[in-house]
Structure formats: C-alpha cells, structure tokens
Design an enzyme around this catalytic site. Structure first.
Site, mmCIF file in Angstrom:
data_model
loop_
_atom_site.group_PDB
_atom_site.id
_atom_site.type_symbol
_atom_site.label_atom_id
_atom_site.label_comp_id
_atom_site.label_asym_id
_atom_site.label_seq_id
_atom_site.Cartn_x
_atom_site.Cartn_y
_atom_site.Cartn_z
ATOM 1 N N ARG A 201 2.038 8.379 2.921
ATOM 2 C CA ARG A 201 1.810 9.823 3.073
ATOM 3 C C ARG A 201 2.676 10.556 2.066
ATOM 4 N NH1 ARG A 201 -0.534 10.717 8.530
ATOM 5 N NH2 ARG A 201 -1.849 8.861 8.664
ATOM 6 N N ARG A 209 12.296 12.162 11.199
ATOM 7 C CA ARG A 209 11.120 11.520 11.802
ATOM 8 C C ARG A 209 9.970 11.258 10.832
ATOM 9 N NH1 ARG A 209 10.324 15.686 16.444
ATOM 10 N NH2 ARG A 209 12.471 15.018 16.674
ATOM 11 N N HIS A 210 10.174 11.574 9.577
ATOM 12 C CA HIS A 210 9.111 11.336 8.593
ATOM 13 C C HIS A 210 9.499 10.277 7.567
ATOM 14 C CE1 HIS A 210 7.693 15.322 10.000
ATOM 15 N NE2 HIS A 210 6.511 14.796 9.749
ATOM 16 N N GLU A 345 5.653 12.852 18.777
ATOM 17 C CA GLU A 345 4.304 12.278 18.648
ATOM 18 C C GLU A 345 4.401 10.871 18.079
ATOM 19 O OE1 GLU A 345 1.621 14.217 15.796
ATOM 20 O OE2 GLU A 345 0.863 12.183 15.485
ATOM 21 N N SER A 348 -1.822 9.239 17.457
ATOM 22 C CA SER A 348 -2.996 10.117 17.460
ATOM 23 C C SER A 348 -4.207 9.234 17.659
ATOM 24 C CB SER A 348 -3.189 10.803 16.115
ATOM 25 O OG SER A 348 -2.350 11.887 15.995
ATOM 26 N N ARG A 396 8.446 5.216 14.531
ATOM 27 C CA ARG A 396 8.764 6.296 15.480
ATOM 28 C C ARG A 396 8.919 5.741 16.893
ATOM 29 N NH1 ARG A 396 5.421 11.836 14.285
ATOM 30 N NH2 ARG A 396 6.329 12.242 12.233
HETATM 31 P P1 AMO Z 1 -1.932 10.373 12.282
HETATM 32 O O1 AMO Z 1 -1.999 10.911 10.920
HETATM 33 O O2 AMO Z 1 -1.601 11.357 13.381
HETATM 34 O O3 AMO Z 1 -3.318 9.720 12.696
HETATM 35 O O4 AMO Z 1 -0.874 9.201 12.339
HETATM 36 C C1 AMO Z 1 -0.771 8.363 13.467
HETATM 37 C C2 AMO Z 1 0.681 8.134 13.854
HETATM 38 O O5 AMO Z 1 1.430 7.672 12.735
HETATM 39 C C3 AMO Z 1 2.759 8.154 12.802
HETATM 40 N N1 AMO Z 1 3.073 8.925 11.604
HETATM 41 C C4 AMO Z 1 4.234 8.843 10.919
HETATM 42 N N2 AMO Z 1 5.333 8.114 11.103
HETATM 43 C C5 AMO Z 1 6.347 8.233 10.227
HETATM 44 N N3 AMO Z 1 6.309 9.066 9.153
HETATM 45 C C6 AMO Z 1 5.224 9.835 8.914
HETATM 46 N N4 AMO Z 1 5.191 10.641 7.843
HETATM 47 C C7 AMO Z 1 4.113 9.733 9.820
HETATM 48 N N5 AMO Z 1 2.894 10.336 9.877
HETATM 49 C C8 AMO Z 1 2.274 9.814 10.961
HETATM 50 C C9 AMO Z 1 2.857 8.989 14.047
HETATM 51 C C10 AMO Z 1 1.425 9.375 14.299
HETATM 52 O O6 AMO Z 1 1.185 9.652 15.655
HETATM 53 N N6 AMO Z 1 -6.227 7.832 11.567
HETATM 54 C C11 AMO Z 1 -5.417 8.529 12.561
HETATM 55 C C12 AMO Z 1 -5.228 7.666 13.795
HETATM 56 C C13 AMO Z 1 -6.508 7.454 14.582
HETATM 57 O O7 AMO Z 1 -7.140 8.445 14.974
HETATM 58 O O8 AMO Z 1 -6.857 6.269 14.840
HETATM 59 C C14 AMO Z 1 -4.045 8.838 11.952
HETATM 60 O O9 AMO Z 1 -3.617 8.261 10.983
HETATM 61 O O10 AMO Z 1 3.351 8.159 15.077
#
Ligand code: AMO
Length: 422
Positions: A201, A209-210, A345, A348, A396
C-alpha cells in the site's frame, strides 16, 4: 547429540552438547558465566579459565547439566569444552539482553538483523507464525484450497489509489495491494480459497498501525447466503488461530505479558448506522460518514463496556465507503463488515457483486477505467456464484494480541515511509 535448552531438565546429571549464541557473559577472573541462547530458550553455562568471545558469537558447548536454584530456570551447565563456531567480529550495536524496548524504536529497527535475536523481539514473529498455522489448518479442514496469485499486476484492486508502480518490460505494472480480484476468480475454480501473502500500500501514513508492506490473510468463499456466513466463518477461524498461538507459542505470549483475550461464541455486531448513532448520541462524539480511528477506538471501548467483548463487527457500510465489488442493498448500504479488535480494524470483508452487468455498472458509477479490469470482468460472464470473503491484517492482529506499541514490531523487516533497509 545436541540437546535443546528446553529439554535440559530431562538430562540432569548427564553430559550434553548445546549449540547456540552467546547471549551475555560475565568474567569473574577464575570463573566465567555465560548465557547461551538457542531457538528454545536460554541457559546459564559456567566455565573456568576461558577467554569468551564477544556476545552473539555462535558456540558449541559440551558440559554436565546440574540443578542450581540460583540459575535462571533452575539449571546450569558446567562446561567441559566450548568451541567458537563463528565469532562476533564487533560488539552488537544494541545490547541484546537489554533490548526490552529500551532502545529507541528507530535504533531497534535500524539494526533489526541483530536486534531481532532478542527474546522479546523475536516473540511476536513466533506468535504470528502460530496464528498463520491455525489459519491454514482451520481452513484446510473446511475444505478450502490455498492459492498463490500474482503480486505484479496490471491494475489496483481497491480503487486505484495507493499503488506502487513497477517497470515490467515496456509496460507499467503495480505491486498488488490485495489478491482481491484473483481470489474471486479462484472461487469459480475451487469455491473456497485462501492466501497468505504480502500486499503493498503506497500510503503516506506514518503511524503505529500502518505498514507499506503487510501480510494479508485472505479468504474467499462461494455459494454463500449473505455476509453473515462470512462473519460466522471468521469467528470459528479466529478462535482456532488464538488456540494455536496459545498452545504452541505460550512461552512467548507469557514473556510479553500479553493480556490474552477471551473469545465470545458470537462477536457482537453493530450496523454502521447504529454505530454512528451511538457515537453521536451516547458518546457525544462528532461523527462523520467515515469512522475515524478515534471513532473505532471509542466503539472498541463501548463493546468492552456493553458486552465485555474485545471484538466488534461493524456491518452494512454505506456504498460510498466500500470498493466497487461490494454487494449493494437497495437502501444504499452494502453487505459488508469490518472487525474491530480492541478498537483497531483488523479485518474488512463482505459479499461481492457476482453478476456481470451489476459489476460493470458499479465500476462505471465509481468512475473507474474498465480497461484495466478486463481479465477480471470476463469471468463474471461464466456463472460466478454468490460469494464473498475477507482479509485479516496479520501484523495488526499480532500487535493488538500482544499489546505491542507499534505494528512494525510484528513484522521482521518492516517497510514504512522511510525504511527500505534492512
Ligand atoms: P482492506 O484494504 O480493508 O481490505 O485491508 C484488509 C485488512 O488489512 C489490514 N491493513 C493494514 N495493515 C497494516 N498496514 C496497512 N497499511 C494496512 N491496510 C490494511 C487491516 C485491514 O482490515 N480486499 C479487501 C479485503 C476483502 O474484502 O476481502 C481489503 O484488502 O487489518
């Protein structure tokens, strides 16, 4: 034959061979004490008239196991011979036994290749490995198939922003931000699939948390009724993951003094609309359409107070807040959910649109370029069943389970806004 530190208690009075790292040393002139660390634990070794090498040197120790109430673990090894397999050439940049989050996070991460050897530094990774093992085992038993999808892709899966570009010969390509589209395609093949793989990402966030690269635990299942099937699946899945962590990484969990969560039979559920109402009317929080991290934290507290639960599903998000593939309801909500754990969170998910015309319309409505989704769209012409899934962010979950101050400590070599090495 090598004996591991954790098995020494079975060899009291015997001569054994140990292999490991010099964790710590003290020279009292006539006697030298050292702590030897192997993959299973740490033991005190006593020797005499030896010049010990620098800490972190790897050693072979031969000696007799004796009971000693004063030694850590109640045992020590009286060495007969110590062989240096590979000496450390320099003092470590951080004293490993004192690592205990006392050094600054930047220092710990800068020298991660060696600071990871600390017992507290390596523990989260051991726990995470157990969580992933539980994830695989539970899903295997439910007849899911593990899949391996491409990590270099033609288009984003989650709406186009936050993509890292890569040169792919004469084409522009991207690092996958989610296996979303491929796991859906694979539902047409195996009905039930999962994947354990990194995703990327390109987000500027520099928070506790990111991460810019994290481990996504992805699940996708066909022939579902609605999103409730998915939430029930996740409940059983998380329970097994926690059980596996506790049974095979119990020492690490105790070492970190983690407050282990209880797991309710059914996780409480609040719709997004209810959650907003509670925030506004009961908690006096000025809430927007999107739930901020602060709002999620408050909802986590609310679930703790009202239900005694560390876990909370927020369901039925409005269409505008979810990706194009989310299954819409006539009232403007979607069959989607997030799972909050201790106010963060960690998942998702939701049901997906499975009919071709609806999907094309949804892409158009979000103003997205159909061309990039060509290969993905095609499969919806061939009888895709009602389906859905979710993704758990492994770091997370690990962070919150163990009470780590920063998500970076739940990844061996974190990639963040300014860190590409080690
Ligand atoms: P989403 O983008 O919400 O959903 O990501 C799912 C989960 O990934 C984790 N997460 C992260 N952890 C650490 N750093 C980050 N930058 C980060 N971004 C996300 C979180 C989050 O809940 N395709 C959908 C999932 C689906 O619908 O099956 C998706 O990627 O725990």
């Amino acid at each position: 034959m090598r004996v591991l530190v954790r098995d020494l208690k079975k060899h009291v009075g015997e001569e054994v061979e140990l292999l490991g790292f010099l964790h710590w040393r003290r020279d009292l002139g006539k006697v030298q004490f050292l702590l030897l660390r192997d993959r299973s634990g740490i033991v005190q070794v006593v020797t005499g008239g030896q010049k010990l090498p620098l800490p972190e040197s790897s050693l072979r120790v031969r000696g007799v196991v004796v009971a000693n109430a004063k030694a850590p673990g109640g045992l020590e090894v009286q060495a007969k011979a110590i062989e240096v397999l590979s000496p450390a050439l320099e003092p470590t940049p951080v004293e490993i036994p004192k690592e205990e989050w006392r050094a600054s996070p930047d220092t710990l991460l800068e020298y991660r290749y060696v600071t990871l050897r600390g017992e507290k530094a390596r523990a989260p990774l051991k726990v995470q490995a157990a969580l992933v093992r539980g994830f695989r085992r539970y899903l295997d038993r439910q007849d899911f198939t593990e899949i391996f999808t491409p990590k270099v892709v033609r288009a984003g899966a989650e709406g186009g922003s936050g993509l890292f570009g890569v040169d792919y010969f004469e084409y522009r390509a991207y690092l996958a931000q989610s296996p979303q589209l491929y796991k859906q395609i694979m539902v047409g093949v195996f009905e039930r699939v999962y994947e354990v793989a990194p995703v990327w990402r390109m987000e500027e966030h520099n928070t506790s948390r990111h991460l810019n690269e994290y481990l996504s635990l992805d699940v996708e299942m066909g022939f579902i009724q609605d999103e409730e099937d998915l939430m029930r699946l996740e409940e059983g899945l998380l329970q097994e993951m926690l059980e596996e962590a506790l049974s095979s990484a119990g020492n690490e969990i105790r070492l970190l003094e983690a407050e282990w969560p209880s797991f309710p039979k059914e996780i409480p559920r609040l719709t997004h609309a209810e959650a907003r109402r509670i925030l506004k009317e009961e908690l006096g929080y000025p809430v927007g359409q999107d739930l901020s991290e602060e709002a999620e934290r408050l909802l986590g507290q609310y679930a703790q107070e009202r239900w005694g639960s560390d876990w909370l599903f927020i369901t039925r998000y409005p269409k505008a807040l979810r990706p194009f593939y989310t299954y819409p309801e006539p009232d403007g909500t979607t069959r989607s959910f997030d799972l909050l754990f201790r106010g963060l969170e960690i998942t998702s998910g939701g049901q997906r649109i499975h009919r071709y015309p609806d999907l094309v319309e949804s892409l158009r409505a979000k103003g997205m370029d159909l061309e990039g989704f060509k290969g993905y769209l095609e499969v919806f012409k061939y009888g895709m069943p009602p389906h859905g899934g979710f993704a758990i962010g492994a770091e997370r979950l690990t962070q919150k389970l163990l009470g780590l101050p920063n998500v970076r400590y739940a990844r061996a070599f974190p990639r963040d806004r300014h860190r590409l090495t080690p």
